[in-house]
Enzyme design. Sequence first.
Site, PDB file in Angstrom:
ATOM      1  N   GLY A   8      29.263  77.388   4.108  1.00  0.00           N
ATOM      2  CA  GLY A   8      28.300  78.443   3.802  1.00  0.00           C
ATOM      3  C   GLY A   8      28.635  79.729   4.539  1.00  0.00           C
ATOM      4  O   GLY A   8      29.095  79.705   5.682  1.00  0.00           O
ATOM      5  N   ARG A  56      33.674  75.144  -1.049  1.00  0.00           N
ATOM      6  CA  ARG A  56      33.741  73.756  -0.593  1.00  0.00           C
ATOM      7  C   ARG A  56      35.046  73.164  -1.126  1.00  0.00           C
ATOM      8  O   ARG A  56      35.514  73.540  -2.195  1.00  0.00           O
ATOM      9  CB  ARG A  56      32.559  72.943  -1.142  1.00  0.00           C
ATOM     10  CG  ARG A  56      31.197  73.614  -0.925  1.00  0.00           C
ATOM     11  CD  ARG A  56      30.744  73.589   0.510  1.00  0.00           C
ATOM     12  NE  ARG A  56      29.429  74.211   0.670  1.00  0.00           N
ATOM     13  CZ  ARG A  56      28.805  74.376   1.827  1.00  0.00           C
ATOM     14  NH1 ARG A  56      29.372  73.942   2.939  1.00  0.00           N
ATOM     15  NH2 ARG A  56      27.612  74.956   1.877  1.00  0.00           N
ATOM     16  N   ASP A  58      35.978  81.266  11.559  1.00  0.00           N
ATOM     17  CA  ASP A  58      34.795  80.504  11.213  1.00  0.00           C
ATOM     18  C   ASP A  58      35.215  79.383  10.285  1.00  0.00           C
ATOM     19  O   ASP A  58      36.027  79.574   9.400  1.00  0.00           O
ATOM     20  CB  ASP A  58      33.794  81.398  10.456  1.00  0.00           C
ATOM     21  CG  ASP A  58      33.539  82.678  11.194  1.00  0.00           C
ATOM     22  OD1 ASP A  58      32.723  82.641  12.103  1.00  0.00           O
ATOM     23  OD2 ASP A  58      34.166  83.687  10.847  1.00  0.00           O
ATOM     24  N   THR A 112      27.399  79.946  11.376  1.00  0.00           N
ATOM     25  CA  THR A 112      26.397  79.289  10.529  1.00  0.00           C
ATOM     26  C   THR A 112      25.018  79.776  10.912  1.00  0.00           C
ATOM     27  O   THR A 112      24.701  79.877  12.099  1.00  0.00           O
ATOM     28  CB  THR A 112      26.449  77.748  10.668  1.00  0.00           C
ATOM     29  OG1 THR A 112      25.284  77.185  10.077  1.00  0.00           O
ATOM     30  CG2 THR A 112      26.510  77.303  12.127  1.00  0.00           C
ATOM     31  N   ASP A 122      22.452  78.140  10.593  1.00  0.00           N
ATOM     32  CA  ASP A 122      21.626  76.994  10.971  1.00  0.00           C
ATOM     33  C   ASP A 122      21.542  76.783  12.480  1.00  0.00           C
ATOM     34  O   ASP A 122      20.639  76.096  12.961  1.00  0.00           O
ATOM     35  CB  ASP A 122      22.170  75.708  10.335  1.00  0.00           C
ATOM     36  CG  ASP A 122      22.276  75.807   8.822  1.00  0.00           C
ATOM     37  OD1 ASP A 122      21.546  76.632   8.239  1.00  0.00           O
ATOM     38  OD2 ASP A 122      23.086  75.070   8.229  1.00  0.00           O
ATOM     39  N   ASP A 131      23.458  74.921  14.260  1.00  0.00           N
ATOM     40  CA  ASP A 131      23.550  73.472  14.440  1.00  0.00           C
ATOM     41  C   ASP A 131      24.894  73.008  14.998  1.00  0.00           C
ATOM     42  O   ASP A 131      25.309  71.870  14.774  1.00  0.00           O
ATOM     43  CB  ASP A 131      23.266  72.749  13.113  1.00  0.00           C
ATOM     44  CG  ASP A 131      24.213  73.176  11.991  1.00  0.00           C
ATOM     45  OD1 ASP A 131      25.017  74.095  12.210  1.00  0.00           O
ATOM     46  OD2 ASP A 131      24.136  72.583  10.904  1.00  0.00           O
ATOM     47  N   ARG A 185      19.198  73.589   6.894  1.00  0.00           N
ATOM     48  CA  ARG A 185      19.635  72.229   6.591  1.00  0.00           C
ATOM     49  C   ARG A 185      18.864  71.230   7.445  1.00  0.00           C
ATOM     50  O   ARG A 185      17.653  71.192   7.404  1.00  0.00           O
ATOM     51  CB  ARG A 185      21.152  72.097   6.760  1.00  0.00           C
ATOM     52  CG  ARG A 185      21.947  73.007   5.831  1.00  0.00           C
ATOM     53  CD  ARG A 185      23.429  72.756   5.908  1.00  0.00           C
ATOM     54  NE  ARG A 185      23.820  71.500   5.292  1.00  0.00           N
ATOM     55  CZ  ARG A 185      25.060  71.063   5.277  1.00  0.00           C
ATOM     56  NH1 ARG A 185      26.030  71.764   5.855  1.00  0.00           N
ATOM     57  NH2 ARG A 185      25.355  69.930   4.675  1.00  0.00           N
TER      58      ARG A 185
END
Length: 251
Positions: free
Chosen positions: A13, A74, A102, A124, A126, A128, A170
């Site tokens: 992403g 992806r 990245d 990201t 997120d 995470d 996510r």
Amino acid sequence: MGAKSIAVLTSGGDAPGMNAAVRAVVRTGLGFGMKVYGVMRGYNGLLNGDMKEMSMRSVSDIMQHGGTALFTARSPEFNTPEGVQKAAQMCREKGIDGVGGDGSFRGARDLTNAGIPCIGVPGTIDNDIACTDYTIGYDTALNTAMEMIDRIRDTTESHDRCSVVEVMGRRCGDIALNVGVAVGALSTLVPEIPYDFQKDIIDRIKLAQSTGKRHYIIVVAEGVGGSQQLAEKIQEVTGIESRATILGHVQ
């Protein structure tokens, strides 16, 4: 021996700040006398040899833009051992000694194990990735979500509604948790902690009602989901008009 060659790619992403990281990698590499290749569309580009040699001008005026100038995709093929070996061989054919930027860290690990050293820059929204306090893109996503919820509150307040707002992340609740604090949400639901509908939402709404409050913001993490169903259930139980908003990729 010729100049050392490196490649930079972005994978998975996109996140705000990726272009600044790519620019930094390219210009730093060139400053050290290296050849720098930009790989297009992540690991797919590495598999297919879709890359170009970068210059100082290649990364001009990309820093202020979101997304990624190298594009991203992806790559199911790269998730296989055969795909990793194919990508490693492509690097050897191009004379690339290492890959940085990245990217998806599992892929970077696999490529490193295949003999092509990688440096992963965590990009990201997120937040995470372990071993770093803030990932590239997280702060921008957080502030964007906060601004969007501030605008949603205007109409929520005008109509005495309950707004259930789902933010991205996510399986990680960092965006929801911190934006919930920032906007003064009545309740914030994150995947790391199971919630009780009665105790964590309905009882809080009733308590707020007893103090004269007539509009409510519930922040829900993407990993919890079910925002539309939650809004319907709140309306059914309380009689308060409730609406769900999924902020999605504006973040």
